[in-house]
Design a protein around this motif. Structure first.
Motif, PDB file in Angstrom:
ATOM      1  N   GLU A  70      43.484  45.522 -39.811  1.00 15.06           N
ATOM      2  CA  GLU A  70      42.779  45.965 -39.030  1.00 15.06           C
ATOM      3  C   GLU A  70      41.386  45.749 -38.941  1.00 15.06           C
ATOM      4  O   GLU A  70      40.711  45.532 -39.758  1.00 15.06           O
ATOM      5  N   VAL A  71      40.957  46.583 -37.763  1.00 16.63           N
ATOM      6  CA  VAL A  71      39.387  45.572 -37.374  1.00 16.63           C
ATOM      7  C   VAL A  71      38.665  47.266 -37.153  1.00 16.63           C
ATOM      8  O   VAL A  71      39.471  47.510 -35.836  1.00 16.63           O
ATOM      9  N   THR A  72      38.227  48.149 -37.386  1.00 16.65           N
ATOM     10  CA  THR A  72      37.551  49.569 -37.035  1.00 16.65           C
ATOM     11  C   THR A  72      35.978  48.914 -36.311  1.00 16.65           C
ATOM     12  O   THR A  72      35.202  48.261 -37.571  1.00 16.65           O
ATOM     13  N   HIS A  73      35.729  49.867 -35.560  1.00 26.26           N
ATOM     14  CA  HIS A  73      34.451  49.608 -35.286  1.00 26.26           C
ATOM     15  C   HIS A  73      33.257  51.149 -35.578  1.00 26.26           C
ATOM     16  O   HIS A  73      33.877  51.906 -34.919  1.00 26.26           O
ATOM     17  N   SER A  74      33.133  51.442 -36.674  1.00 23.90           N
ATOM     18  CA  SER A  74      32.966  52.967 -36.679  1.00 23.90           C
ATOM     19  C   SER A  74      31.066  52.550 -38.159  1.00 23.90           C
ATOM     20  O   SER A  74      31.032  51.508 -38.156  1.00 23.90           O
ATOM     21  N   ASP A  75      30.727  53.657 -37.417  1.00 26.00           N
ATOM     22  CA  ASP A  75      29.619  54.090 -39.015  1.00 26.00           C
ATOM     23  C   ASP A  75      30.074  53.690 -40.006  1.00 26.00           C
ATOM     24  O   ASP A  75      31.408  55.044 -40.003  1.00 26.00           O
ATOM     25  N   ALA A  76      29.389  53.071 -40.840  1.00 28.85           N
ATOM     26  CA  ALA A  76      30.366  53.109 -42.352  1.00 28.85           C
ATOM     27  C   ALA A  76      30.869  54.511 -42.821  1.00 28.85           C
ATOM     28  O   ALA A  76      31.718  54.720 -43.673  1.00 28.85           O
ATOM     29  N   ASN A  77      29.277  55.279 -42.784  1.00 25.82           N
ATOM     30  CA  ASN A  77      29.625  56.505 -43.607  1.00 25.82           C
ATOM     31  C   ASN A  77      30.613  57.624 -42.625  1.00 25.82           C
ATOM     32  O   ASN A  77      31.939  58.528 -43.444  1.00 25.82           O
ATOM     33  N   ALA A  78      30.934  57.440 -41.305  1.00 25.93           N
ATOM     34  CA  ALA A  78      31.821  58.521 -40.681  1.00 25.93           C
ATOM     35  C   ALA A  78      33.140  58.032 -40.755  1.00 25.93           C
ATOM     36  O   ALA A  78      33.935  58.543 -40.694  1.00 25.93           O
ATOM     37  N   LEU A  79      33.575  56.176 -41.045  1.00 27.37           N
ATOM     38  CA  LEU A  79      34.818  56.314 -41.331  1.00 27.37           C
ATOM     39  C   LEU A  79      35.014  56.091 -42.415  1.00 27.37           C
ATOM     40  O   LEU A  79      36.361  56.838 -42.848  1.00 27.37           O
ATOM     41  N   MET A  80      34.400  56.204 -43.509  1.00 23.95           N
ATOM     42  CA  MET A  80      34.595  56.563 -44.976  1.00 23.95           C
ATOM     43  C   MET A  80      34.556  58.506 -45.342  1.00 23.95           C
ATOM     44  O   MET A  80      35.107  58.389 -46.304  1.00 23.95           O
ATOM     45  N   SER A  81      33.970  59.004 -43.922  1.00 16.75           N
ATOM     46  CA  SER A  81      34.113  60.626 -44.709  1.00 16.75           C
ATOM     47  C   SER A  81      35.589  61.073 -44.228  1.00 16.75           C
ATOM     48  O   SER A  81      35.571  61.909 -44.143  1.00 16.75           O
TER      49      SER A  81
END
Ligand code: SAM
Length: 371
Positions: free
Chosen positions: A103-114
């Motif tokens: 999977e490839v996601t386009h996100s701020d890493a902190n937002a994704l990990m939250s």
């Protein structure tokens, strides 16, 4: 974007063509790729071959180099993330080309990990990982891997930046690589234990311009308390080479037993083991079977780390020899003589002139001067 194909391990992927006239950092291209970090990625592949987590997040994927290799060479579910559109486009192209289901996601890493949890979380930012560790501590199930390339703040060369980022007071000593590694580990520990989770270092090392942590996380307040008990200080004499360790959140004032000067606290930082020997032994066993470009260097690194004492500082025997105005013999001879006298002694993995020992400084000086 002008792209070229490269191969690492068993994986071929596209990266931006590097401008040969550009000096490092190689992030000068539209998407980051640093061939000098192949060893770091090779070690990740080897360790994941041992650990085999349920899934893996490459939180700052860039071209996807690391996550692509994990998906292709380990075969576990992988998410590659980046906040740069160009990086995500290139990572998607690489995933399709390899026929992977990553999977490839386009996100701020902190937002994704939250909002999402992954069994293994890997942080590989530019410079400091400090802004990402809190979210990673909440997202990671059993494993947390962290790279830091801001060695100057971590090692005390940029003191104020180090204090701001890591809430610790590093000090620029001759054992700065060790201070950097343990300052980073101490910081990550403090971010994790506030969630009543403990940290067990599996394989932590310093190499060239980066520090790398591979950690196992354990749930529960008891595990967190065991981890907290390892936080402490290196107490370095301000006037001579003497140093000792203290554990505890606050340093106790101490005088140097050799010259009477004050000892200066370096920390708080992690004291104690930074490696788990059964994990390193399993990596050594698997190494001949894993396709990595840096096999010989990794073999040397693992072997040195397995023998290395857990003390938080080393002596540079060339510095001591110079101060004694003697020519330094071979490091093997010095270590053998210390061991022959009943002391523990080893090399350190990040420097060819570093000796770790529990021998008093006077004994070390005598051995170095051939007495
Ligand atoms: N892991 C990559 C590899 O092995 O080639 C290198 C990663 S590169 C050092 C750092 C990447 O982090 C860049 O691609 C950058 O776009 C991305 N990045 C920086 N801040 C980010 C953030 N807050 N969220 C997601 N990605 C971020």
């Amino acid at each position: 974007m002008d792209i070229v194909e490269v191969t690492e391990g068993r994986t071929r992927f596209f990266v931006p063509r590097q401008d040969p006239h550009l000096q490092f950092p190689p992030g000068g291209g539209p998407v980051f790729y640093n061939p000098r970090m192949e060893l770091n990625r090779d070690v990740t592949i080897l360790l994941l071959s041992v650990l085999r987590p349920e899934d893996y997040l490459d939180a700052m994927g860039a071209s996807g180099a690391r996550g692509l290799r994990v998906a292709h060479e380990i075969g576990i579910p992988v998410t590659i993330n980046d906040w740069s559109q160009r990086a995500v486009d290139l990572a998607r192209q690489n995933v399709e080309r390899l026929g992977l289901s990553a999977e490839v996601t386009h996100s701020d890493a902190n937002a994704l990990m939250s909002v999402r949890k992954f069994d293994a979380v890997d942080l590989d930012p530019f410079g400091t990982p400090a802004p990402f560790v809190d979210a990673a501590a909440r997202s990671a199930g059993r494993y947390l891997f962290v790279t830091a390339t801001d060695t100057a703040p971590l090692c005390g060369a940029h003191l104020k930046a180090g204090m701001r980022r890591y809430f610790s007071r590093p000090r620029n000593t001759e054992y700065h690589a060790e201070v950097g590694l343990r300052t980073l580990l101490g910081f990550v520990v403090r971010e994790v234990i506030k969630y009543d989770r403990g940290v067990e270092p599996l394989f932590c090392y310093a190499h060239e311009h980066f520090h790398r942590l591979h950690l196992r996380l354990r749930d529960g307040a008891a595990a967190a308390d065991r981890t907290l008990a390892r936080i402490g200080y290196i107490m370095q004499c301000r006037d001579c080479l003497y140093r000792t360790e203290q554990t505890g959140l606050l340093p106790e004032p101490e005088e140097c037993p050799l010259c009477g000067a004050d000892l200066v606290p370096v920390g708080p930082l992690w004291t104690g083991r930074i490696n788990d020997d059964p994990t390193l032994a399993a990596m050594e066993e698997l190494l001949p079977l894993v396709n990595v470009g840096n096999r010989a260097r990794i073999a040397r690194l693992l072997s040195t780390c397995r023998q290395e004492l857990e003390t938080s500082s080393h002596y540079d025997y060339h510095v001591i020899a110079k101060s004694l105005r003697v020519s330094p013999g071979s490091i093997e001879t010095v270590i053998e003589r210390l061991v022959g006298l009943g002391y523990r002694a080893s090399r350190a993995h990040y420097s060819g002139t570093a000796i770790k020992t529990d021998a008093p400084l006077s004994v070390l000086e005598k051995v170095i001067s051939g007495g």
